[in-house]
Design an enzyme around this catalytic site. Structure first.
Site, mmCIF file in Angstrom:
data_model
loop_
_atom_site.group_PDB
_atom_site.id
_atom_site.type_symbol
_atom_site.label_atom_id
_atom_site.label_comp_id
_atom_site.label_asym_id
_atom_site.label_seq_id
_atom_site.Cartn_x
_atom_site.Cartn_y
_atom_site.Cartn_z
ATOM 1 N N ASP A 1 0.852 -1.198 0.000
ATOM 2 C CA ASP A 1 0.000 0.000 0.000
ATOM 3 C C ASP A 1 0.883 1.242 0.000
ATOM 4 O OD1 ASP A 1 -1.901 2.142 0.938
ATOM 5 O OD2 ASP A 1 -3.255 0.438 1.158
ATOM 6 N N PHE B 52 -7.093 -4.479 -4.146
ATOM 7 C CA PHE B 52 -7.964 -3.380 -3.718
ATOM 8 C C PHE B 52 -7.450 -2.027 -4.205
ATOM 9 C CE2 PHE B 52 -8.619 -6.491 -0.246
ATOM 10 C CZ PHE B 52 -9.996 -6.519 -0.177
ATOM 11 N N ALA B 53 -6.131 -1.915 -4.398
ATOM 12 C CA ALA B 53 -5.537 -0.583 -4.620
ATOM 13 C C ALA B 53 -6.144 0.100 -5.832
ATOM 14 C CB ALA B 53 -4.026 -0.714 -4.797
ATOM 15 N N TYR C 107 -14.483 6.435 -13.443
ATOM 16 C CA TYR C 107 -14.167 5.426 -12.425
ATOM 17 C C TYR C 107 -14.744 4.064 -12.837
ATOM 18 C CZ TYR C 107 -14.811 2.850 -8.033
ATOM 19 O OH TYR C 107 -14.830 1.882 -7.066
ATOM 20 N N LYS D 129 -12.759 0.485 -14.089
ATOM 21 C CA LYS D 129 -12.960 -0.822 -13.440
ATOM 22 C C LYS D 129 -13.466 -1.860 -14.440
ATOM 23 C CE LYS D 129 -11.965 0.045 -9.076
ATOM 24 N NZ LYS D 129 -11.197 -0.804 -8.170
ATOM 25 N N PHE E 187 -21.303 -3.094 -3.859
ATOM 26 C CA PHE E 187 -22.178 -1.935 -3.789
ATOM 27 C C PHE E 187 -21.535 -1.009 -2.744
ATOM 28 C CE2 PHE E 187 -25.648 -2.716 -6.800
ATOM 29 C CZ PHE E 187 -25.100 -3.833 -7.382
ATOM 30 N N ARG F 159 -24.633 15.669 -7.975
ATOM 31 C CA ARG F 159 -23.185 15.508 -8.175
ATOM 32 C C ARG F 159 -22.983 14.774 -9.502
ATOM 33 N NH1 ARG F 159 -20.081 11.867 -3.726
ATOM 34 N NH2 ARG F 159 -21.073 10.254 -4.972
ATOM 35 N N GLY G 160 -22.025 12.315 -12.371
ATOM 36 C CA GLY G 160 -21.655 10.899 -12.436
ATOM 37 C C GLY G 160 -22.455 9.977 -11.533
HETATM 38 N N1 LIG Z 1 -15.781 1.890 -0.684
HETATM 39 C C1 LIG Z 1 -16.710 1.435 -1.504
HETATM 40 O O1 LIG Z 1 -17.915 1.606 -1.260
HETATM 41 C C2 LIG Z 1 -16.340 0.684 -2.749
HETATM 42 C C3 LIG Z 1 -17.366 0.208 -3.578
HETATM 43 C C4 LIG Z 1 -17.022 -0.453 -4.745
HETATM 44 C C5 LIG Z 1 -15.709 -0.722 -5.058
HETATM 45 N N2 LIG Z 1 -14.731 -0.257 -4.230
HETATM 46 C C6 LIG Z 1 -13.332 -0.566 -4.576
HETATM 47 O O2 LIG Z 1 -12.754 -1.247 -3.476
HETATM 48 C C7 LIG Z 1 -11.377 -0.945 -3.356
HETATM 49 C C8 LIG Z 1 -11.075 -0.460 -1.942
HETATM 50 O O3 LIG Z 1 -11.889 0.655 -1.651
HETATM 51 P P1 LIG Z 1 -11.746 1.412 -0.268
HETATM 52 O O4 LIG Z 1 -13.030 2.123 -0.019
HETATM 53 O O5 LIG Z 1 -11.208 0.499 0.750
HETATM 54 O O6 LIG Z 1 -10.683 2.522 -0.663
HETATM 55 P P2 LIG Z 1 -9.398 3.036 0.142
HETATM 56 O O7 LIG Z 1 -8.977 4.289 -0.528
HETATM 57 O O8 LIG Z 1 -9.663 3.082 1.600
HETATM 58 O O9 LIG Z 1 -8.340 1.887 -0.127
HETATM 59 C C9 LIG Z 1 -7.549 1.841 -1.280
HETATM 60 C C10 LIG Z 1 -6.106 1.673 -0.850
HETATM 61 O O10 LIG Z 1 -5.281 1.552 -2.007
HETATM 62 C C11 LIG Z 1 -4.109 2.302 -1.803
HETATM 63 N N3 LIG Z 1 -3.615 2.658 -3.148
HETATM 64 C C12 LIG Z 1 -4.244 3.385 -4.095
HETATM 65 N N4 LIG Z 1 -3.476 3.481 -5.199
HETATM 66 C C13 LIG Z 1 -2.337 2.791 -4.942
HETATM 67 C C14 LIG Z 1 -1.160 2.524 -5.691
HETATM 68 N N5 LIG Z 1 -0.995 2.987 -6.931
HETATM 69 N N6 LIG Z 1 -0.191 1.793 -5.106
HETATM 70 C C15 LIG Z 1 -0.336 1.313 -3.854
HETATM 71 N N7 LIG Z 1 -1.418 1.526 -3.084
HETATM 72 C C16 LIG Z 1 -2.414 2.266 -3.636
HETATM 73 C C17 LIG Z 1 -4.533 3.497 -0.973
HETATM 74 O O11 LIG Z 1 -3.467 4.064 -0.239
HETATM 75 C C18 LIG Z 1 -5.588 2.866 -0.064
HETATM 76 O O12 LIG Z 1 -5.021 2.397 1.143
HETATM 77 C C19 LIG Z 1 -11.089 0.070 -4.450
HETATM 78 O O13 LIG Z 1 -10.570 -0.618 -5.557
HETATM 79 C C20 LIG Z 1 -12.449 0.640 -4.785
HETATM 80 O O14 LIG Z 1 -12.515 1.082 -6.112
HETATM 81 C C21 LIG Z 1 -15.003 0.451 -3.087
HETATM 82 O O1 LIG Z 2 -21.994 14.529 0.939
HETATM 83 C C1 LIG Z 2 -22.616 13.711 0.266
HETATM 84 C C2 LIG Z 2 -21.992 12.541 -0.241
HETATM 85 C C3 LIG Z 2 -22.737 11.687 -1.015
HETATM 86 N N1 LIG Z 2 -24.036 11.938 -1.279
HETATM 87 C C4 LIG Z 2 -24.814 10.983 -2.078
HETATM 88 O O2 LIG Z 2 -24.822 9.766 -1.383
HETATM 89 C C5 LIG Z 2 -24.760 8.656 -2.288
HETATM 90 C C6 LIG Z 2 -23.584 7.792 -1.926
HETATM 91 O O3 LIG Z 2 -22.392 8.516 -2.216
HETATM 92 P P1 LIG Z 2 -20.948 8.046 -1.729
HETATM 93 O O4 LIG Z 2 -21.000 7.663 -0.306
HETATM 94 O O5 LIG Z 2 -19.999 9.124 -2.149
HETATM 95 O O6 LIG Z 2 -20.705 6.710 -2.551
HETATM 96 P P2 LIG Z 2 -20.739 6.466 -4.138
HETATM 97 O O7 LIG Z 2 -20.508 7.693 -4.905
HETATM 98 O O8 LIG Z 2 -22.000 5.691 -4.437
HETATM 99 O O9 LIG Z 2 -19.443 5.590 -4.350
HETATM 100 C C7 LIG Z 2 -19.090 4.502 -3.514
HETATM 101 O O10 LIG Z 2 -19.815 3.405 -3.918
HETATM 102 C C8 LIG Z 2 -19.540 3.012 -5.257
HETATM 103 C C9 LIG Z 2 -20.496 1.918 -5.567
HETATM 104 O O11 LIG Z 2 -21.803 2.504 -5.613
HETATM 105 C C10 LIG Z 2 -18.092 2.609 -5.339
HETATM 106 O O12 LIG Z 2 -17.785 2.121 -6.593
HETATM 107 C C11 LIG Z 2 -17.221 3.773 -4.962
HETATM 108 O O13 LIG Z 2 -15.879 3.361 -4.963
HETATM 109 C C12 LIG Z 2 -17.597 4.248 -3.604
HETATM 110 O O14 LIG Z 2 -16.875 5.431 -3.320
HETATM 111 C C13 LIG Z 2 -24.652 9.268 -3.682
HETATM 112 O O15 LIG Z 2 -25.921 9.281 -4.252
HETATM 113 C C14 LIG Z 2 -24.207 10.715 -3.442
HETATM 114 O O16 LIG Z 2 -24.706 11.626 -4.385
HETATM 115 C C15 LIG Z 2 -24.661 13.078 -0.792
HETATM 116 O O17 LIG Z 2 -25.844 13.321 -1.055
HETATM 117 N N2 LIG Z 2 -23.922 13.921 -0.032
#
Ligand SMILES: NC(=O)c1ccc[n+]([C@@H]2O[C@H](COP(=O)([O-])OP(=O)(O)OC[C@H]3O[C@@H](n4cnc5c(N)ncnc54)[C@H](O)[C@@H]3O)[C@@H](O)[C@H]2O)c1
Ligand SMILES: O=c1ccn([C@@H]2O[C@H](COP(=O)(O)OP(=O)(O)O[C@H]3O[C@H](CO)[C@@H](O)[C@H](O)[C@H]3O)[C@@H](O)[C@H]2O)c(=O)[nH]1
Length: 327
Positions: free
Chosen positions: A31, A72-73, A140, A144, A168, A280, A282
């Site tokens: 990481d 995950f990165a 984004y 993916k 999700f 917002r 996208g």
């Molecule tokens: N959080 C969500 O709701 C959600 C939903 C769908 C998919 N995802 C995917 O799941 C994965 C993890 O998400 P998260 O919420 O834990 O995000 P996060 O940002 O907490 O974790 C991602 C980690 O990857 C590391 N990283 C990023 N680019 C890197 C690089 N080039 N080299 C080394 N390390 C790197 C960051 O430092 C971070 O620790 C991501 O691929 C994200 O796209 C997340």
């Molecule tokens: O201050 C805020 C932040 C978010 N939202 C809304 O809340 C919902 C959820 O937003 P957010 O928590 O930012 O998550 P997403 O944009 O849905 O994205 C997350 O969930 C996706 C799957 O839906 C993943 O792919 C992404 O990595 C992850 O960041 C969305 O409709 C936003 O428009 C607000 O209204 N106010």
């Protein structure tokens, strides 16, 4: 198994690393700590580096005789990807392709990928099954989906199997409240609602109130981070040579932005100041999983099966760590 976890110090990665360790796996976390935290992975071999330095990763694959990679990165801010697509294609696609190819060259045969429901774009119908068309509406999601295609082509041609987990919206924190979501900047809805509830920010913005949803705000399927993590463990067991697996991971129930705010008020007993704002860029109106396939094929089910149960764990984390992993 000997497993390399890229992005393992991040939010979902760190929760998964815990379960891997509990399952007796030998784990190396790679990481950059750009968004991850050393404190999120206290009991594991953490290598700080960037996927951009692919020879560094290659060396880890060889020296640690890695058998499986959980990737995950990535950058994961939907809104930022619209204004800075280059960042997303470079990190999420180019660096991932480099990693994939080093896996091939070094005989790594199992790969689990963090994909997303954002690959479905604006779905024709919800809940969304894995067979739904994938037409992302933001860079984004495009980054993916492009990598999912590369995985499928590699699995068809080489002795290699993969599982793409289409998450999700990850939410919640470890049951014991010791690790949870800590991003800087924080853009995700749930942590921001907690911050507004506790007065750390003046209000939470509601992005868009004119969506074609029951209350006009976006609907998302929030899934507990430990339930997500468990899907990776099950996927690792299932992947064999040539596996091309794709699973949605969600609760199968959607909650609107307003419902999330109301649920946080109920869990915390605090009032959440709200400011209504334009949409917002996208953001699809509604994303809800049909998670039947992973239930049938991997025996997965969500332990945290209501938004309230998920938020209670998040509240414990936010209460005890008001500054996340920072002191
Ligand atoms: N959080 C969500 O709701 C959600 C939903 C769908 C998919 N995802 C995917 O799941 C994965 C993890 O998400 P998260 O919420 O834990 O995000 P996060 O940002 O907490 O974790 C991602 C980690 O990857 C590391 N990283 C990023 N680019 C890197 C690089 N080039 N080299 C080394 N390390 C790197 C960051 O430092 C971070 O620790 C991501 O691929 C994200 O796209 C997340
Ligand atoms: O201050 C805020 C932040 C978010 N939202 C809304 O809340 C919902 C959820 O937003 P957010 O928590 O930012 O998550 P997403 O944009 O849905 O994205 C997350 O969930 C996706 C799957 O839906 C993943 O792919 C992404 O990595 C992850 O960041 C969305 O409709 C936003 O428009 C607000 O209204 N106010």
């Amino acid at each position: 198994m000997r497993i390399l976890v890229t992005g393992g110090a991040g939010y979902i990665g760190s929760h998964t690393v815990r379960q891997l360790l509990a399952g007796g796996h030998e784990v190396t976390v790679f990481d950059s700590l750009e968004y991850g935290h050393r404190r999120a992975v206290p009991d594991v071999n953490l290598v700080v580096g960037n996927l951009r330095d692919i020879d560094h990763v290659d060396n880890l694959l060889v020296v640690n005789r890695i058998e499986a990679v959980i990737h995950f990165a990535a950058y994961a801010y939907v809104g930022e990807s619209v204004t800075s697509p280059a960042k997303y294609y470079t990190n999420n696609l180019i660096y991932s392709l480099q990693l994939l190819d080093r896996c091939r060259r070094n005989g790594v045969q199992k790969f689990v990928f963090s994909s997303t429901c954002a690959t479905y774009g604006v779905p024709d119908a919800v809940p969304i099954a894995e067979t739904a068309p994938q037409r992302p509406v933001n860079p984004y999601g495009n980054s993916k989906l492009a990598f999912e295609h590369a995985l499928a082509d590699y699995a068809a041609a080489y002795p290699f199997g993969y599982c793409a987990l289409r998450y999700f919206n990850a939410a919640g924190a470890a049951e014991d409240g010791t690790i949870g979501e800590s991003h800087d900047p924080e853009t995700h809805l749930i942590p921001l609602v907690f911050r507004a509830a506790t007065g750390k920010i003046p209000h939470v913005s509601v992005f868009g109130t004119d969506y074609p949803t029951p209350d006009g705000t976006c609907v998302r399927d929030y899934i507990h981070v430990d339930d997500l993590a468990r899907a990776h463990i099950l996927a690792l067991d299932k992947i064999g040579p040539g596996s091309k697996l794709q699973y949605n991971v969600g609760l199968g129930r959607g909650y609107s932005v307003r419902e999330v705010i109301a649920a946080v008020e109920q869990v915390t007993g605090l009032k959440v100041p709200v400011k209504e704002e334009p949409r917002r860029a996208g953001d699809p109106p509604a994303l809800v999983a049909d998670a039947g396939k992973i239930a049938r094929e991997l025996g997965w089910s969500a332990k945290y099966d209501t938004l309230t149960a998920i938020l209670e764990t998040a509240w414990r984390w936010h209460k005890t760590h008001p500054n996340g992993f920072e002191e």
